[in-house]
Design a protein around this motif. Structure first.
Motif, PDB file in Angstrom:
ATOM      1  N   GLU A 195       0.849  -1.195   0.000  1.00  0.00           N
ATOM      2  CA  GLU A 195       0.000   0.000   0.000  1.00  0.00           C
ATOM      3  C   GLU A 195       0.883   1.243   0.000  1.00  0.00           C
ATOM      4  O   GLU A 195       1.915   1.280   0.667  1.00  0.00           O
ATOM      5  CB  GLU A 195      -0.885  -0.004   1.243  1.00  0.00           C
ATOM      6  CG  GLU A 195      -2.049   0.935   1.125  1.00  0.00           C
ATOM      7  CD  GLU A 195      -3.010   0.784   2.302  1.00  0.00           C
ATOM      8  OE1 GLU A 195      -3.396  -0.331   2.631  1.00  0.00           O
ATOM      9  OE2 GLU A 195      -3.346   1.818   2.876  1.00  0.00           O
ATOM     10  N   MET A 196       0.484   2.254  -0.754  1.00  0.00           N
ATOM     11  CA  MET A 196       1.299   3.466  -0.851  1.00  0.00           C
ATOM     12  C   MET A 196       1.313   4.222   0.471  1.00  0.00           C
ATOM     13  O   MET A 196       0.307   4.260   1.178  1.00  0.00           O
ATOM     14  CB  MET A 196       0.730   4.388  -1.923  1.00  0.00           C
ATOM     15  CG  MET A 196       0.994   3.944  -3.329  1.00  0.00           C
ATOM     16  SD  MET A 196       0.510   5.255  -4.453  1.00  0.00           S
ATOM     17  CE  MET A 196       1.014   4.562  -6.007  1.00  0.00           C
ATOM     18  N   SER A 197       2.437   4.852   0.769  1.00  0.00           N
ATOM     19  CA  SER A 197       2.449   5.763   1.919  1.00  0.00           C
ATOM     20  C   SER A 197       2.039   7.142   1.401  1.00  0.00           C
ATOM     21  O   SER A 197       2.468   7.560   0.317  1.00  0.00           O
ATOM     22  CB  SER A 197       3.825   5.792   2.570  1.00  0.00           C
ATOM     23  OG  SER A 197       4.784   6.095   1.613  1.00  0.00           O
ATOM     24  N   VAL A 198       1.196   7.802   2.157  1.00  0.00           N
ATOM     25  CA  VAL A 198       0.589   9.050   1.674  1.00  0.00           C
ATOM     26  C   VAL A 198       1.076  10.251   2.481  1.00  0.00           C
ATOM     27  O   VAL A 198       1.115  10.200   3.705  1.00  0.00           O
ATOM     28  CB  VAL A 198      -0.960   8.963   1.769  1.00  0.00           C
ATOM     29  CG1 VAL A 198      -1.607  10.217   1.228  1.00  0.00           C
ATOM     30  CG2 VAL A 198      -1.476   7.738   1.037  1.00  0.00           C
ATOM     31  N   ALA A 302       5.959   3.221  -7.577  1.00  0.00           N
ATOM     32  CA  ALA A 302       4.655   3.716  -8.043  1.00  0.00           C
ATOM     33  C   ALA A 302       4.355   4.990  -7.270  1.00  0.00           C
ATOM     34  O   ALA A 302       4.489   5.012  -6.044  1.00  0.00           O
ATOM     35  CB  ALA A 302       3.582   2.674  -7.793  1.00  0.00           C
ATOM     36  N   LYS A 303       4.005   6.054  -8.005  1.00  0.00           N
ATOM     37  CA  LYS A 303       3.756   7.339  -7.332  1.00  0.00           C
ATOM     38  C   LYS A 303       2.485   7.979  -7.857  1.00  0.00           C
ATOM     39  O   LYS A 303       2.159   7.830  -9.031  1.00  0.00           O
ATOM     40  CB  LYS A 303       4.921   8.308  -7.618  1.00  0.00           C
ATOM     41  CG  LYS A 303       6.157   8.026  -6.820  1.00  0.00           C
ATOM     42  CD  LYS A 303       7.055   9.240  -6.766  1.00  0.00           C
ATOM     43  CE  LYS A 303       7.989   9.293  -7.955  1.00  0.00           C
ATOM     44  NZ  LYS A 303       9.007  10.363  -7.813  1.00  0.00           N
ATOM     45  N   LYS A 304       1.830   8.698  -6.979  1.00  0.00           N
ATOM     46  CA  LYS A 304       0.673   9.482  -7.408  1.00  0.00           C
ATOM     47  C   LYS A 304       0.784  10.868  -6.803  1.00  0.00           C
ATOM     48  O   LYS A 304       1.365  11.016  -5.719  1.00  0.00           O
ATOM     49  CB  LYS A 304      -0.633   8.824  -6.916  1.00  0.00           C
ATOM     50  CG  LYS A 304      -1.045   7.610  -7.716  1.00  0.00           C
ATOM     51  CD  LYS A 304      -2.366   7.049  -7.245  1.00  0.00           C
ATOM     52  CE  LYS A 304      -3.514   7.424  -8.144  1.00  0.00           C
ATOM     53  NZ  LYS A 304      -3.432   6.825  -9.486  1.00  0.00           N
ATOM     54  N   ASN A 313      -5.155   4.312  -1.579  1.00  0.00           N
ATOM     55  CA  ASN A 313      -5.419   3.032  -0.904  1.00  0.00           C
ATOM     56  C   ASN A 313      -6.607   2.282  -1.517  1.00  0.00           C
ATOM     57  O   ASN A 313      -6.835   1.119  -1.221  1.00  0.00           O
ATOM     58  CB  ASN A 313      -5.658   3.253   0.599  1.00  0.00           C
ATOM     59  CG  ASN A 313      -6.864   4.125   0.850  1.00  0.00           C
ATOM     60  OD1 ASN A 313      -7.145   5.038   0.082  1.00  0.00           O
ATOM     61  ND2 ASN A 313      -7.587   3.844   1.902  1.00  0.00           N
ATOM     62  N   LEU A 314      -7.372   2.976  -2.383  1.00  0.00           N
ATOM     63  CA  LEU A 314      -8.512   2.317  -3.032  1.00  0.00           C
ATOM     64  C   LEU A 314      -8.070   1.548  -4.277  1.00  0.00           C
ATOM     65  O   LEU A 314      -8.866   0.872  -4.915  1.00  0.00           O
ATOM     66  CB  LEU A 314      -9.571   3.363  -3.438  1.00  0.00           C
ATOM     67  CG  LEU A 314     -10.181   4.166  -2.288  1.00  0.00           C
ATOM     68  CD1 LEU A 314     -11.101   5.247  -2.817  1.00  0.00           C
ATOM     69  CD2 LEU A 314     -10.948   3.236  -1.344  1.00  0.00           C
TER      70      LEU A 314
END
Lengths: 329, 178
Positions: A195-198, A302-304, A313-314
């Motif tokens: 899961e990405m860290s935000v 992977a980046k957003k 997280n969705l």
């Protein structure tokens, strides 16, 4: 079937954590078939697991640690809280008076908003790159250490040998079968990013996976110090999601004395993927290894950014068909 | 539904631990094992009138549990990773014999206390609270991979320790009986 106890125990442990890939499941099944000793060993692990889960006699309930403080401690705490509240009120009063005095002057400065946005955005961007850059090397340190120590199992990674190169791989650890409507590209497995860290302030999110570390200290003699790498990326569909920035990064690391690892070069190929979960997108890169490269770290990122980063997280993010070819081999 | 006698319910209650362990050995996923356990208990209650009081209750119950696992596997075949039916038929029910389970349970309690504090914390979260690796990773602030390898080491430590302690526990239990 020949399988060491360590390998067998690793498979059982993974099975109990529902972390077993399809190929590992096959391996465990064939190890158990017609092997009464391994079946007994397996049953022991299962029995312990179920007893630990089922019985409070084995694992006692954790009691909350209640610490009774003496009365004077409570009294002095209350006094401290009162002093803090009074100070806050006093400072607020002072500040309000100053603000009222300067309000007119501030309102006549249209440049103020521009200045503040610059102050906000520039360090955030710089900091973000620094974090990614640092993490690639930091993430790989444990795996490099594993490679130099020759450990066969650490953190779910495996030590492998292919085409004369020894390397640590986390491919199996991160592999998954089809989920969230995304099918693997060719076979039944693909790599799933954590899961990405935000970062809610900068509206950025990212996940970094150090997937392999190659030992280049003892590479085959005909290797020409050039590496070609390719990988395919995909993401699950989300109504809130949009494009994701994926990258395939190669990091050349030099081993100074006493496990002091430094980066001597890197190559990163970036791809902006679409929100269509039925299509995979491929990225290729060629990296000429600098002099003194002892280890090659392969990472997937992977980046957003923007509002969609907050909903990352969705979505799930995937990679598949990671291929490395070494020139001359 | 058939009426279940008090004696039958007592027998059923006494084998729950072993029954769960046996089902888990055929289906190494706790949630699925619990579902099959529930289903098996229901069937055992329905079939209470078929049970011969002279027969071996645990063997009879395990036979029904094995059948329930097979049924579950046939249903779920396509969606998840599971053992083949051959393996399900192969695993010996004797490994979960009531007496053996009682001895292992005592040995395990001793061995659990011997685990270092940090391992006990992770063991509690995983085994008792049934937390996922991800949740444990967040709670203890360590990567998921590290949690996975710690759990592997915990299981190995407990396995080695139980092997050692089982004989001591057995002799203690025999001594108390005599």
């Amino acid at each position: 079937m020949n399988i060491s106890n360590t390998e067998f125990d690793t498979l059982v442990s993974k099975a109990l954590d529902s972390n077993l890939s399809a190929s590992e499941n096959e391996l465990l099944t064939s190890a158990l078939k017609d092997e009464p000793n391994l079946q007994r060993r397996y049953c022991n692990f299962i029995l312990h697991e179920s007893l630990l889960h089922w019985e409070s006699e084995v694992i006692p309930e954790e009691e909350p640690n209640v610490i009774m403080f003496p009365f004077w401690v409570l009294l002095s705490s209350a006094a401290a809280v009162f002093v803090c509240l009074f100070s806050a009120w006093f400072l607020h009063q002072e500040y309000s008076l100053n603000v009222e005095e300067e309000q007119f002057a501030i309102n006549t400065l249209p440049v103020q908003s521009v200045q503040s946005s610059e102050i906000f955005s520039q360090p955030v961007a710089a900091m973000s790159n620094e974090v990614v850059h640092k993490s690639l090397l930091d993430d790989s340190l444990e795996l490099i250490q594993m490679l130099s120590d020759g450990d066969s199992y650490i953190d779910g990674a495996s030590l492998m040998l292919r085409n004369g190169f020894s390397f640590v791989s986390r491919d199996h650890q991160l592999s998954t079968s089809s989920i969230d409507g995304v099918l693997p590209l060719n076979d039944t497995q693909m790599i799933l990013f954590r899961e990405m860290s935000v970062d809610t302030i900068s509206q950025r999110s990212e996940a970094i996976e150090t997937i392999r570390v190659y030992d280049l200290k003892n590479h085959p003699s005909n290797f020409e110090n050039i590496v070609d790498a390719s990988v395919c990326f995909n993401q699950s569909h989300s109504d809130f999601g949009d494009s994701t920035e994926f990258s395939l990064s190669l990091l050349a690391v030099n081993d100074l004395e006493e496990n002091n690892f430094v980066e001597v070069g890197s190559s990163s190929q970036v791809l902006n993927s679409d929100n269509d979960h039925s299509t995979w997108e491929r990225v290729d890169t060629t990296f000429i290894l600098p002099e003194g490269t002892d280890y090659l770290v392969v990472s997937l990122v992977a980046k957003k950014s923007g509002p969609s980063a907050l909903n990352s997280n969705l979505q799930s993010f995937f990679a598949d068909e990671l291929e490395l070819s070494f020139a001359g081999i | 539904m058939s009426t279940v006698s008090i004696e039958y319910s007592q027998k059923l209650t006494s084998i729950q631990r072993s029954l769960y362990a046996f089902i888990l050995s055929l289906l190494p996923n706790r949630t699925e094992a619990e579902d099959v356990l529930q289903e098996t208990n229901l069937i055992l209650c329905k079939k209470a009138h078929e049970y011969d009081p002279q027969g071996h209750f645990q063997a009879w119950a395990f036979k029904i549990a094995r059948f329930q696992v097979m049924k579950f596997l046939t249903k779920k075949k396509r969606s998840k990773i599971h053992f083949s039916t051959e393996i399900v038929e192969d695993i010996a029910a004797e490994e979960f014999d009531l007496k053996r389970v009682a001895v292992v349970q005592k040995a395990l309690a001793i061995c659990y206390d011997l685990l270092p504090q940090n391992m006990q914390k992770i063991a509690h979260l995983r085994f008792k609270d049934d937390s996922s690796l991800k949740t444990i990773s967040e709670k203890v602030g360590r990567p998921m991979g590290a949690i996975s390898s710690t759990l592997y080491r915990i299981r190995q430590k407990l396995n080695d320790c139980v092997k050692e302690k089982v004989t001591i526990v057995e002799s203690e239990m025999d001594f108390k009986k005599s």
